[in-house]
Scaffold this motif. Structure first.
Motif, PDB file in Angstrom:
ATOM      1  N   TYR A  65       0.829  -1.204   0.000  1.00  0.00           N
ATOM      2  CA  TYR A  65       0.000   0.000   0.000  1.00  0.00           C
ATOM      3  C   TYR A  65       0.866   1.259   0.000  1.00  0.00           C
ATOM      4  CZ  TYR A  65      -3.716  -3.253   1.165  1.00  0.00           C
ATOM      5  OH  TYR A  65      -4.608  -4.285   1.138  1.00  0.00           O
ATOM      6  N   SER A  66       0.212   2.403  -0.078  1.00  0.00           N
ATOM      7  CA  SER A  66       0.898   3.693  -0.128  1.00  0.00           C
ATOM      8  C   SER A  66       1.278   4.169   1.281  1.00  0.00           C
ATOM      9  CB  SER A  66      -0.021   4.739  -0.773  1.00  0.00           C
ATOM     10  OG  SER A  66      -1.105   5.024   0.107  1.00  0.00           O
ATOM     11  N   PRO A  67       2.162   5.174   1.367  1.00  0.00           N
ATOM     12  CA  PRO A  67       2.486   5.764   2.670  1.00  0.00           C
ATOM     13  C   PRO A  67       1.249   6.313   3.392  1.00  0.00           C
ATOM     14  CG  PRO A  67       4.058   6.493   1.029  1.00  0.00           C
ATOM     15  CD  PRO A  67       2.973   5.752   0.294  1.00  0.00           C
ATOM     16  N   ARG A  68       0.277   6.740   2.637  1.00  0.00           N
ATOM     17  CA  ARG A  68      -0.957   7.254   3.240  1.00  0.00           C
ATOM     18  C   ARG A  68      -1.638   6.169   4.081  1.00  0.00           C
ATOM     19  NH1 ARG A  68      -5.215  11.122   0.692  1.00  0.00           N
ATOM     20  NH2 ARG A  68      -6.931  10.824   2.121  1.00  0.00           N
ATOM     21  N   VAL A  69      -1.725   4.963   3.540  1.00  0.00           N
ATOM     22  CA  VAL A  69      -2.347   3.859   4.265  1.00  0.00           C
ATOM     23  C   VAL A  69      -1.524   3.513   5.508  1.00  0.00           C
ATOM     24  CG1 VAL A  69      -3.015   1.420   4.117  1.00  0.00           C
ATOM     25  CG2 VAL A  69      -3.464   2.954   2.200  1.00  0.00           C
ATOM     26  N   MET A  70      -0.199   3.560   5.376  1.00  0.00           N
ATOM     27  CA  MET A  70       0.672   3.275   6.523  1.00  0.00           C
ATOM     28  C   MET A  70       0.423   4.276   7.649  1.00  0.00           C
ATOM     29  SD  MET A  70       3.076   1.387   7.869  1.00  0.00           S
ATOM     30  CE  MET A  70       4.175   0.605   6.728  1.00  0.00           C
ATOM     31  N   ASN A  71       0.274   5.536   7.311  1.00  0.00           N
ATOM     32  CA  ASN A  71       0.021   6.547   8.338  1.00  0.00           C
ATOM     33  C   ASN A  71      -1.346   6.376   8.980  1.00  0.00           C
ATOM     34  OD1 ASN A  71       2.286   8.491   8.676  1.00  0.00           O
ATOM     35  ND2 ASN A  71       2.148   8.414   6.456  1.00  0.00           N
ATOM     36  N   PHE A  72      -2.342   6.020   8.205  1.00  0.00           N
ATOM     37  CA  PHE A  72      -3.656   5.762   8.793  1.00  0.00           C
ATOM     38  C   PHE A  72      -3.617   4.517   9.686  1.00  0.00           C
ATOM     39  CE2 PHE A  72      -5.528   8.430   5.292  1.00  0.00           C
ATOM     40  CZ  PHE A  72      -5.959   9.433   6.140  1.00  0.00           C
ATOM     41  N   LEU A  73      -2.847   3.511   9.275  1.00  0.00           N
ATOM     42  CA  LEU A  73      -2.684   2.325  10.110  1.00  0.00           C
ATOM     43  C   LEU A  73      -2.158   2.711  11.488  1.00  0.00           C
ATOM     44  CD1 LEU A  73      -2.440  -0.847  10.417  1.00  0.00           C
ATOM     45  CD2 LEU A  73      -0.096  -0.541   9.629  1.00  0.00           C
ATOM     46  N   HIS A  74      -1.112   3.540  11.498  1.00  0.00           N
ATOM     47  CA  HIS A  74      -0.538   3.953  12.774  1.00  0.00           C
ATOM     48  C   HIS A  74      -1.460   4.887  13.551  1.00  0.00           C
ATOM     49  CE1 HIS A  74       3.221   2.378  11.019  1.00  0.00           C
ATOM     50  NE2 HIS A  74       3.376   1.984  12.265  1.00  0.00           N
ATOM     51  N   CYS A  75      -2.239   5.673  12.865  1.00  0.00           N
ATOM     52  CA  CYS A  75      -3.214   6.527  13.525  1.00  0.00           C
ATOM     53  C   CYS A  75      -4.205   5.672  14.312  1.00  0.00           C
ATOM     54  CB  CYS A  75      -3.944   7.393  12.504  1.00  0.00           C
ATOM     55  SG  CYS A  75      -5.335   8.294  13.209  1.00  0.00           S
ATOM     56  N   PHE A  76      -4.708   4.632  13.689  1.00  0.00           N
ATOM     57  CA  PHE A  76      -5.690   3.796  14.373  1.00  0.00           C
ATOM     58  C   PHE A  76      -5.057   2.890  15.410  1.00  0.00           C
ATOM     59  CE2 PHE A  76      -8.198   5.309  10.834  1.00  0.00           C
ATOM     60  CZ  PHE A  76      -9.309   5.746  11.535  1.00  0.00           C
ATOM     61  N   TYR A  77      -3.770   2.653  15.279  1.00  0.00           N
ATOM     62  CA  TYR A  77      -3.038   2.020  16.383  1.00  0.00           C
ATOM     63  C   TYR A  77      -3.151   2.925  17.607  1.00  0.00           C
ATOM     64  CZ  TYR A  77       0.958   1.057  19.364  1.00  0.00           C
ATOM     65  OH  TYR A  77       1.761   0.841  20.441  1.00  0.00           O
ATOM     66  N   GLY A  78      -3.051   4.225  17.381  1.00  0.00           N
ATOM     67  CA  GLY A  78      -3.195   5.188  18.475  1.00  0.00           C
ATOM     68  C   GLY A  78      -4.553   5.105  19.141  1.00  0.00           C
ATOM     69  N   VAL A  79      -5.579   4.834  18.366  1.00  0.00           N
ATOM     70  CA  VAL A  79      -6.918   4.667  18.949  1.00  0.00           C
ATOM     71  C   VAL A  79      -6.889   3.510  19.952  1.00  0.00           C
ATOM     72  CG1 VAL A  79      -9.314   4.041  18.465  1.00  0.00           C
ATOM     73  CG2 VAL A  79      -8.121   5.651  16.963  1.00  0.00           C
ATOM     74  N   GLY A  80      -6.264   2.418  19.565  1.00  0.00           N
ATOM     75  CA  GLY A  80      -6.162   1.274  20.473  1.00  0.00           C
ATOM     76  C   GLY A  80      -5.373   1.582  21.727  1.00  0.00           C
ATOM     77  N   THR A  81      -4.316   2.362  21.583  1.00  0.00           N
ATOM     78  CA  THR A  81      -3.506   2.669  22.755  1.00  0.00           C
ATOM     79  C   THR A  81      -4.159   3.695  23.664  1.00  0.00           C
ATOM     80  OG1 THR A  81      -2.237   4.295  21.494  1.00  0.00           O
ATOM     81  CG2 THR A  81      -1.321   2.065  21.644  1.00  0.00           C
ATOM     82  N   ILE A  82      -5.093   4.430  23.149  1.00  0.00           N
ATOM     83  CA  ILE A  82      -5.866   5.320  24.014  1.00  0.00           C
ATOM     84  C   ILE A  82      -6.860   4.486  24.830  1.00  0.00           C
ATOM     85  CG2 ILE A  82      -7.656   7.102  24.018  1.00  0.00           C
ATOM     86  CD1 ILE A  82      -6.121   8.415  21.723  1.00  0.00           C
TER      87      ILE A  82
END
Length: 159
Positions: free
Chosen positions: A22-39
């Motif tokens: 996938y593109s870097p955009r998808v990678m950044n969204f992946l990590h963003c939603f990782y943040g949701v889990g860590t919250i």
């Protein structure tokens, strides 16, 4: 240690797959939603403090992470270079976990007038910052190269 190994296994497998497909955009969204889990995770501890005790919060988290670790190790050891990647992510998460645990421990030891449930949720501040940064990067990554995004991140961190 199981936390670091479980988290790094997940990241290694997902990052490799997403970066390859996938593109870097998808990678950044992946990590963003990782943040949701860590919250959410500090709130597991807050719930444990409300309904049981802190031992239960660590036990619930350890069981969940142990299961994730097992699944990820079994599925990713065949990938070339995964051992080095696992070590790298373990090192990163060791620092992240230290910050997360230190924040809550600091407030618990110094601020007697704040309830335990609120103190447990303070650890999510780090992850909220990571999530926000990844969300922003997700929206701008299609306009910038990976090298520029990394440089912007390093400069922002230095400031």
């Amino acid at each position: 240690m199981p936390y670091g190994l479980g988290a790094e296994s997940i990241d290694a497998a997902l990052n490799y797959y997403v970066a390859s497909n996938y593109s870097p955009r998808v990678m950044n969204f992946l990590h963003c939603f990782y943040g949701v889990g860590t919250i959410i995770s500090p709130n597991i501890m807050a719930f444990a403090l409300l309904k049981a005790n802190w031992h239960a919060g660590y036990l619930w988290t350890a069981i969940l992470q142990g299961f994730i670790l097992f699944v990820c190790i079994m599925s990713s050891l065949k990938v070339p270079g995964v051992i080095f990647t696992l070590f790298t992510f373990f090192s990163y998460y060791a620092g992240e976990a230290t910050y997360f645990l230190w924040t809550s421990s600091y407030f618990a030891g110094t601020k007697r007038n704040i309830n335990s449930e609120l103190i447990a949720s303070f650890g999510s501040l780090l992850f909220g910052g990571l999530m926000l940064g990844r969300l922003i990067a997700g929206f701008i990554s299609h306009r910038l190269s990976d090298k520029k995004l990394i440089r912007i991140g390093l400069i922002t961190e230095a400031i």
